[in-house]
Design an enzyme around this catalytic site. Structure first.
Site, PDB file in Angstrom:
ATOM      1  N   SER A 192      33.338  37.254  35.043  1.00  0.00           N
ATOM      2  CA  SER A 192      33.798  38.267  35.987  1.00  0.00           C
ATOM      3  C   SER A 192      33.106  39.609  35.711  1.00  0.00           C
ATOM      4  O   SER A 192      31.884  39.676  35.697  1.00  0.00           O
ATOM      5  CB  SER A 192      35.325  38.373  35.928  1.00  0.00           C
ATOM      6  OG  SER A 192      35.820  39.035  37.063  1.00  0.00           O
TER       7      SER A 192
ATOM      8  N   ASP B  13      36.155  32.882  40.689  1.00  0.00           N
ATOM      9  CA  ASP B  13      36.190  33.606  39.418  1.00  0.00           C
ATOM     10  C   ASP B  13      36.334  32.664  38.216  1.00  0.00           C
ATOM     11  O   ASP B  13      37.240  31.830  38.163  1.00  0.00           O
ATOM     12  CB  ASP B  13      37.357  34.588  39.448  1.00  0.00           C
ATOM     13  CG  ASP B  13      37.283  35.636  38.347  1.00  0.00           C
ATOM     14  OD1 ASP B  13      36.900  35.295  37.223  1.00  0.00           O
ATOM     15  OD2 ASP B  13      37.594  36.800  38.632  1.00  0.00           O
TER      16      ASP B  13
END
Length: 764
Positions: free
Chosen positions: A70, A214
């Protein structure tokens, strides 16, 4: 055993001279252990990684491998490309993160024919055929894509991330299987975007047939991945991965995000144990959350302060690694050219939009040198047409320079958009918009929009691009307005109210070659019906008539309009720079005014003229500008005029003045008076003000406006005066659900007026 050995060496370094330590640690011929750097995900808290990297650099440690998830993948990738910690800090601080983490691009990049519908809605749903669906995420992230592509442009030709100046890998999650996906090759910006795609917030990314989101869902702290790359000694920096406490779970989105990160949270502790040096910054970031991008500078400082606590250990490690013959890895920043020579422009992903149109919008010539900023500008222009969900590009090296590969993802054929609002002048209401592209003909756009509230408005239009390169558009439209018009005497007392129902039909053309201006012409037919609502007296054709005697007033006319429009504002609400100008000249003919009296008053219909009105001209100018003075301070300029060649105007055709927002095409905003407080024919006005950004997204406006009817020899006055001067102060805050504004305004010899508005409602 490895952890025990390094602990022993740290103790030795604290009590022994450096020379002894170096001799004890390794022989000169020994192979240096490979250093792995692991950066966790954490949203805005990931900015703390930058502060740690500054201290790591000062200590003299250069990693051999970097892994991240991320936000950690973004910071780690930039460092792997050769950016210094200070350069990454500069990049982070100068970004408009609110813009980056949204679907917005600057309003100035939106096509002129699309500007009035841009940035006005709370919810937008894709429509294909008769099927309405929900988007896979709220944010496509066009602006973020642009940033990632620009920052990584020196590595666009590198498909294997192990070939970066520092070998790199990031983690994503396969949405279909829930499995961890380690991205070690491909197009770097896409890999980073996938690693950052928080489910339901960002749309997923498709890579090699897999739909990725993610990586924090399954592996927020990718230590094992660094070991798999070959790291012998792992430095891990954690800023996330723990679950939020109960008091922080305040919204449905908070609960959803919490639930999606259960798996990652469960393996966090096992990953921490695999590190040789763990720097856990998370406990120091309790006052911040994943969305605290407005506090980027403070978060970076916290990361640096925490890293300073480990500075002695880092310097000791640096001495240890320098004791080997093999030097530490020292990457050079990849070649980041600001100008490139474009060999060929290659376009992929388009099915319904002709390639010649894309090339026309891009305006990038082959075999010529251009700047990266120019390429980005044209990419945003292409996105601003509204035809695409995403537009990205890559610079592919070639023998003659670079080929420009443009990749587009076409939007759904239709969109259903909606917003709600409230303001103290127009009460609560809702806006519903349906937009359909390529209806009946390719290169067309159909819009049907309605505002439901105290003042009703509908807008239905069909636009068809024409010409080989779509350089002009033909537009057929119909608008409807329903408003209560208040009538006042010279003392300011309200004497009557008329309900106006106005229909306007238009057919015309306009240019589409520029995103900041357009010119064109249109034929217009207007039909307005006015119905008395509240008793009073009205002057009609030199006669004073009691409102109760009237059943209906009707005004009809034709007009030929020529117009020039300019819009370079950076956004719709509280813009910080740019101009919005509308210059229009109209020849009005075929005007006819008729009256229908109540039963018992037939003499009115015979005594008041019901024949044609002589043709006349109308010229109008509206210009509003915002000029930046300092970083958070702008000068607001406002000027305009209206001129008629006739003083014999039917009821409702004159200019209406007053209110915080304009709800009619022939209305001039004047905050110091209530809506429709004044009416005039010839007038000129000007305004001056200041806009200050008190804090992020919080704005204060102080302004004054003067209106005059005598300079242009107006026949009508402003309740007996030729000049009116008003002052206003407005405080506004931009929220994800629309702007919230509150204001007060005043003019001499009048009471203060208050105003409040909530939601996406803009002047028409």
């Amino acid at each position: 055993m490895r952890h025990y050995l390094f602990s022993l060496l740290f103790l030795l370094s604290a009590f022994a001279p450096a020379q002894v330590v170096a001799q004890a640690w390794a022989a000169p011929s020994a192979k240096r252990p490979k250093i792995g750097l692991v950066l966790s995900g954490g949203g805005a808290k990931g900015m703390a990684h930058i502060g740690f990297l500054k201290v790591l650099e000062e200590a003299g440690i250069r990693p051999d491998y970097i892994t991240g998830t991320s936000m950690g993948s973004l910071v780690g990738a930039l460092y792997a490309l050769g950016y210094s910690a200070s350069e990454i800090e500069e990049i982070a601080l100068k970004q408009d993160w609110e813009m980056l983490l949204s679907n917005q691009v600057p309003l100035s990049q939106i096509a002129m024919e699309e500007k009035e519908y841009y940035g006005r809605y709370l919810l937008e749903l894709p429509v294909n055929g008769t099927k309405i669906s929900f988007p896979s995420g709220l944010i496509e992230g066009q602006a973020l894509n642009n940033l990632l592509i620009r920052l990584t442009r020196g590595a666009h030709s590198i498909q294997d991330f192990s070939q970066l100046p520092i070998p790199f890998a990031c983690v994503a999650t396969d949405l279909a299987t829930g499995q961890k996906v380690v991205l070690r090759q491909g197009f770097l910006p896409e890999a980073l975007r996938a690693s950052m795609a928080i489910p339901t917030v960002f749309t997923p990314i498709k890579i090699d047939g897999r739909v990725l989101v993610d990586g924090g869902l399954v592996q927020n702290f990718p230590v094992q991945e660094a070991l798999d790359m070959g790291a012998d000694f792992v430095i891990g920096v954690n800023v996330g991965g723990g679950l939020e406490p109960e008091q922080n779970l305040k919204s449905m989105l908070d609960v959803l995000v919490q639930a999606t990160f259960f798996t990652s949270a469960s393996n966090l502790e096992s990953e921490k144990k695999k590190t040789d040096l763990l720097v856990d910054i998370l406990p120091y970031l309790e006052d911040y959350n994943t969305g605290s991008f407005a506090d980027t500078e403070e978060v970076i400082k916290i990361g640096e302060l925490v890293a300073r606590q480990y500075e002695d250990s880092l310097r000791t490690l640096a001495r240890y690694f320098r004791s080997f013959r093999e030097p530490m890895h020292k990457p050079a920043l990849s070649n980041l050219q600001d100008s490139v020579k474009i060999g060929k422009v290659l376009i992929s992903g388009t099915n319904s939009t002709p390639r010649r149109i894309l090339r026309r919008r891009l305006r990038l010539k082959e075999n010529e040198t251009t700047t990266i900023s120019s390429i980005e500008n044209r990419i945003e222009v292409l996105y601003g047409t509204g035809h695409f969900n995403k537009v990205s590009y890559a610079m592919v090296p070639s023998d003659s320079g670079h080929h420009l590969q443009v990749n587009v993802e076409e939007a759904a054929e239709g969109a259903l958009k909606t917003a709600i609002y409230y303001d103290s002048e127009n009460r609560a209401g809702a806006t519903v918009n349906f937009t359909r592209r390529n209806l009946f003909w390719q290169g067309s756009r159909f819009v049907a929009e309605v505002d439901l509230g105290q003042n009703i408005r509908t807008d239905v239009n069909y636009l068809k691009y024409m010409g080989y390169r779509y350089h002009i558009a033909v537009k057929l439209g119909s608008q409807y307005y329903k408003n209560d018009l208040s009538l006042f005497n010279d003392n300011g007392s309200k004497i009557a109210i008329l309900q106006q129902n106005m229909n306007i039909g238009t057919l015309g053309w306009q240019t589409t070659t520029n995103n900041t201006w357009t010119l064109g012409q249109q034929m217009e037919y207007k039909l307005a019906r006015l119905y008395p609502q509240v008793a009073g007296q009205l002057n009609l054709d030199t006669l004073t008539v009691d409102i109760n005697w009237l059943e209906q007033l009707k005004v009809r006319n034709w007009a030929i309009n020529s117009f020039f429009r300019l819009n370079t504002l950076d956004r719709q609400v509280f813009p910080t720079r740019g101009w919005k100008t509308d210059l229009q000249g109209s020849f009005i003919f075929g005007s006819r005014f008729t009256l229908r009296a109540q039963p018992g008053h037939p003499e009115l219909e015979s005594s008041i003229r019901n024949d044609d009105i002589d043709p006349y001209f109308r010229v109008s100018l509206k210009a509003n500008g915002v000029v930046p003075l300092r970083r958070n301070l702008s000068l607001m300029l406002r000027q305009g005029l209206v001129m008629y060649t006739s003083n014999d105007l039917p009821v409702g055709e004159e200019v209406k003045i007053g209110g915080y927002t304009s709800v009619l095409p022939n209305m001039v905003e004047y905050r110091a008076a209530e809506p429709f407080a004044y009416s005039a024919d010839n007038l000129i006005y000007g305004g001056l003000g200041l806009q200050a950004e008190l804090r992020k997204k919080l704005y204060l406006q102080l302004s004054s406006t003067v209106i005059n009817t005598s300079l242009l020899h107006g026949y009508r006055t402003l309740r007996g005066k030729s000049t009116r001067l008003g002052y206003s102060a407005t405080l506004g805050y931009l929220t994800p659900f629309g702007p919230i504004t509150a204001g007060a305004a005043h003019e001499k010899d009048a009471e203060w007026r208050g105003f409040i508005s909530l939601g996406f409602r803009l002047p028409w």
